[in-house]
Write an enzyme that holds these catalytic residues in place. Structure first.
Site, PDB file in Angstrom:
ATOM      1  N   ASP A 131      -0.676  -2.780  -9.776  1.00 41.04           N
ATOM      2  CA  ASP A 131       0.127  -1.883  -8.938  1.00 41.04           C
ATOM      3  C   ASP A 131      -0.310  -2.035  -7.487  1.00 41.04           C
ATOM      4  OD1 ASP A 131       2.067  -0.025  -8.361  1.00 41.04           O
ATOM      5  OD2 ASP A 131       0.795   1.708  -8.803  1.00 41.04           O
ATOM      6  N   TYR A 133       0.608  -1.314  -3.167  1.00 42.72           N
ATOM      7  CA  TYR A 133       0.738  -0.128  -2.307  1.00 42.72           C
ATOM      8  C   TYR A 133       1.507  -0.539  -1.060  1.00 42.72           C
ATOM      9  CZ  TYR A 133      -1.242   4.410  -0.693  1.00 42.72           C
ATOM     10  OH  TYR A 133      -1.439   5.710  -0.286  1.00 42.72           O
ATOM     11  N   HIS A 138       5.126   5.522   2.561  1.00 44.40           N
ATOM     12  CA  HIS A 138       4.423   6.300   1.538  1.00 44.40           C
ATOM     13  C   HIS A 138       2.924   6.351   1.851  1.00 44.40           C
ATOM     14  CE1 HIS A 138       3.188   7.756  -2.453  1.00 44.40           C
ATOM     15  NE2 HIS A 138       2.333   6.743  -2.506  1.00 44.40           N
ATOM     16  N   ARG A 147      -6.046  12.444   5.809  1.00 43.86           N
ATOM     17  CA  ARG A 147      -6.643  12.045   7.094  1.00 43.86           C
ATOM     18  C   ARG A 147      -5.574  12.150   8.180  1.00 43.86           C
ATOM     19  NH1 ARG A 147      -7.707   8.395   3.254  1.00 43.86           N
ATOM     20  NH2 ARG A 147      -5.906   7.210   3.955  1.00 43.86           N
ATOM     21  N   GLU A 203       6.589   8.213  -9.166  1.00 44.18           N
ATOM     22  CA  GLU A 203       6.547   7.305  -8.016  1.00 44.18           C
ATOM     23  C   GLU A 203       7.672   6.300  -8.166  1.00 44.18           C
ATOM     24  OE1 GLU A 203       2.543   5.699  -7.625  1.00 44.18           O
ATOM     25  OE2 GLU A 203       2.010   7.404  -6.337  1.00 44.18           O
ATOM     26  N   GLU A 205       9.165   2.988  -7.643  1.00 43.24           N
ATOM     27  CA  GLU A 205       8.698   1.638  -7.327  1.00 43.24           C
ATOM     28  C   GLU A 205       9.668   0.624  -7.923  1.00 43.24           C
ATOM     29  OE1 GLU A 205       4.585   0.781  -8.050  1.00 43.24           O
ATOM     30  OE2 GLU A 205       3.960   2.878  -7.876  1.00 43.24           O
ATOM     31  N   ASP A 237       5.803   4.971 -11.729  1.00 42.39           N
ATOM     32  CA  ASP A 237       4.346   5.083 -11.922  1.00 42.39           C
ATOM     33  C   ASP A 237       3.982   6.574 -11.944  1.00 42.39           C
ATOM     34  OD1 ASP A 237       1.630   4.533 -12.022  1.00 42.39           O
ATOM     35  OD2 ASP A 237       1.460   4.253  -9.849  1.00 42.39           O
ATOM     36  N   ARG A 241      -1.318  14.252  -9.874  1.00 42.22           N
ATOM     37  CA  ARG A 241      -1.941  14.324  -8.549  1.00 42.22           C
ATOM     38  C   ARG A 241      -3.247  15.109  -8.551  1.00 42.22           C
ATOM     39  NH1 ARG A 241       0.481  10.056  -6.434  1.00 42.22           N
ATOM     40  NH2 ARG A 241       2.742  10.293  -6.279  1.00 42.22           N
ATOM     41  N   GLN A 244      -5.806  12.834  -9.954  1.00 37.73           N
ATOM     42  CA  GLN A 244      -6.024  11.771  -8.963  1.00 37.73           C
ATOM     43  C   GLN A 244      -6.937  12.235  -7.833  1.00 37.73           C
ATOM     44  OE1 GLN A 244      -2.294  10.298  -7.426  1.00 37.73           O
ATOM     45  NE2 GLN A 244      -3.220   8.766  -6.091  1.00 37.73           N
ATOM     46  N   TYR A 248     -10.323   9.813  -7.690  1.00 40.06           N
ATOM     47  CA  TYR A 248      -9.933   8.520  -7.110  1.00 40.06           C
ATOM     48  C   TYR A 248     -11.008   7.869  -6.259  1.00 40.06           C
ATOM     49  CZ  TYR A 248      -8.895   9.920  -2.265  1.00 40.06           C
ATOM     50  OH  TYR A 248      -8.978  10.319  -0.961  1.00 40.06           O
ATOM     51  N   LYS A 257      -3.074   7.768 -13.598  1.00 40.19           N
ATOM     52  CA  LYS A 257      -1.957   6.833 -13.556  1.00 40.19           C
ATOM     53  C   LYS A 257      -1.686   6.121 -14.877  1.00 40.19           C
ATOM     54  CE  LYS A 257      -1.461   6.722  -8.914  1.00 40.19           C
ATOM     55  NZ  LYS A 257      -0.177   6.830  -8.195  1.00 40.19           N
ATOM     56  N   THR A 261       3.658   4.325 -17.736  1.00 40.95           N
ATOM     57  CA  THR A 261       4.432   3.688 -16.674  1.00 40.95           C
ATOM     58  C   THR A 261       5.765   3.306 -17.296  1.00 40.95           C
ATOM     59  OG1 THR A 261       2.403   2.748 -15.740  1.00 40.95           O
ATOM     60  CG2 THR A 261       4.488   1.811 -14.982  1.00 40.95           C
ATOM     61  N   THR A 364       4.825   2.834  -4.273  1.00 41.13           N
ATOM     62  CA  THR A 364       5.909   3.777  -4.007  1.00 41.13           C
ATOM     63  C   THR A 364       6.653   3.385  -2.741  1.00 41.13           C
ATOM     64  OG1 THR A 364       4.537   5.483  -4.977  1.00 41.13           O
ATOM     65  CG2 THR A 364       6.462   6.217  -3.740  1.00 41.13           C
ATOM     66  N   GLU A 378       5.228  13.711  -1.517  1.00 41.03           N
ATOM     67  CA  GLU A 378       5.737  13.641  -0.150  1.00 41.03           C
ATOM     68  C   GLU A 378       6.844  14.668   0.096  1.00 41.03           C
ATOM     69  OE1 GLU A 378       5.966   9.300  -1.219  1.00 41.03           O
ATOM     70  OE2 GLU A 378       6.156   9.168   0.972  1.00 41.03           O
TER      71      GLU A 378
END
Ligand code: CA
Length: 440
Positions: A131, A133, A138, A147, A203, A205, A237, A241, A244, A248, A257, A261, A364, A378
């Site tokens: 997978d 990114y 996203h 952040r 997600e 994808e 996916d 959350r 995660q 993570y 995850k 899938t 995503t 999101e």
């Protein structure tokens, strides 16, 4: 990539329900695996509201097309994928000829099975699932939640970021989505608990089906990387959350995850998608150029795909009331920061070997504004801004009974529209309690 007679938008089939079909006109001919109450799983091609049993018409074929059709007699398409581009293209041209030539109807008609009578299966046995990114919007949206001042990490614009996923829990559209349990830390100062996820998400994808192998130690050059790709599908996916967020770091996603899938059942071939190739959108001013092993003029000129992506939600209450699904987003595959050929070149740049039937997720794919965001994380701003549904319900994350459907189609002026088929899952609780008492 050359266009040929199989892309002619005026082409019509003697099979009436294929003409003007929103997903499977004769210009698409996607590859899958189907079974019926009387037929074991085998390779088929979607055409209109039917599936063509390809092995059954192999006596009508010869050469490379025959080779490909014989490979489709198996319960997975790995053998077909391993044949590579030329037999796959020969089969496409031969099937197109048979389905558009009225003189062939009598010989082919018996090999058509109504789609509604078919059970569709995972098209190939997936040896390895990776997978990526690649959806930069996203990555920015999610990064900003953690952040705010520096949402993208410094490697993002150099490295096609990815991780190795799990293949055992990849399943085809319709597979039930069992709400996972896991370690969840609900408050900063509290210890984690083992409990059902309360932040179950999807997600949006695209999946990339690998159709050739490279030897270990032999990186695939960017110039030929697209030859290693057989086609695309939709890929959800599913993500917990809350699991995660706690697990993570430092190694990345794990149990958040790998519980499921979901992919759409059809491999929409790169041949079918040839008319919808577009230039890779230019990088914003100030972004670094990709390193040389990721750079090819041809890939930059035609390595992206103009494919519209949509997500629809139908809650249990909406279903019970006969209300239609609510669209949550509409985006486009062009929002990827990397091309799929760049993903292949990067994956193999250290000598890692890919095999036919390997599957990539793109990551995503979100656009620049909420109308095209590809996850609830999101859309609900991490749960702080629940979505309002027309019937008064709210959603920050998925509830039991929710039906979540991804869809995709490619259309442009002067081309026949083609689609990807369903990628749907309904969420249900994992009713036994984690302690096994059966009371939860
Ligand atoms: Ca993902």
């Amino acid at each position: 990539m050359m266009l040929d007679e199989t892309h002619d938008p005026q082409a019509r089939s003697w099979l009436a329900d294929a003409n003007g079909h929103p997903e499977f006109p004769v210009q698409n001919l996607p590859l899958g695996v189907f079974s019926t109450t009387t037929a074991q799983p085998r390779g088929g091609v979607a055409i209109g509201e039917h599936v063509l049993d390809v092995a059954m018409i192999s006596p009508l074929l010869s050469g490379d097309a025959l080779l490909a059709a014989q490979a489709m007699s198996q319960p997975t398409l790995n053998a077909l994928l391993a044949l590579g581009t030329e037999p796959r293209r020969a089969l496409r041209r031969a099937l197109f000829a048979l389905l558009t030539d009225a003189a062939s109807e009598a010989k082919v008609r018996d090999a058509l099975v109504p789609l509604r009578q078919c059970t569709l299966h995972l098209p190939a046995e997936v040896g390895d699932y990776t997978d990526f990114y690649s959806g930069i919007h996203h990555a920015v949206n999610v990064g900003r939640q953690f952040r705010p001042d520096a949402p993208l990490l410094p490697n993002y614009k150099y490295v096609p970021i990815g991780y190795h996923g799990r293949s055992s829990s990849i399943d085809v559209s319709g597979a039930e989505v069992i709400r996972p349990h896991g370690q969840i830390k609900r408050q900063n100062d509290a210890a984690p608990e083992y409990r059902a996820s309360e932040r179950l998400d999807y997600e949006l994808e695209m999946g990339v089906w690998i159709g050739a192998r490279n030897e270990r130690g032999s990186p695939v050059p960017i110039e030929t990387a697209s030859d290693y790709i057989a086609g695309l599908c939709l890929l959800n996916d599913w993500s917990a959350r809350d699991v995660q967020a706690w697990e993570y770091q430092p190694l990345g996603p794990f149990l958040a995850k790998n519980f499921l899938t979901t992919v759409s059942p059809w491999i929409v071939t790169v041949e079918a998608l040839a008319p919808f190739r577009v230039p890779q959108p230019p990088r914003p001013a100030g972004d670094p150029a990709p390193l040389a092993y990721l750079t090819s003029g041809e890939d930059q000129a035609s390595g992206a795909f103009d494919i519209t992506l949509e997500v629809h939600l139908r809650t249990r209450r909406m279903r019970d009331a006969g209300a239609p699904p609510q669209r949550l987003s509409r985006g486009n595959m062009q929002f990827m920061y990397w091309t799929i050929a760049q993903l292949v070149a990067h994956h193999t740049c250290n000598g890692c070997n890919l095999r036919p039937g390997d599957l990539f997720g793109t990551g995503t794919i979100s656009g620049t504004d909420p109308s095209s965001f590809g996850s609830l994380l999101e859309l609900s701003q991490g749960g702080r801004a629940p979505l309002q549904l027309p019937n008064g319900e709210q959603r920050s994350f998925l509830q039991d009974g929710d039906e979540l459907a991804l869809s995709a189609y490619a259309e442009s002026a002067g081309r026949a529209r083609i689609g990807f088929g369903a990628c749907v899952g309904v969420v249900r609780s994992n009713s036994p309690s984690p302690e096994g008492s059966g009371s939860g």
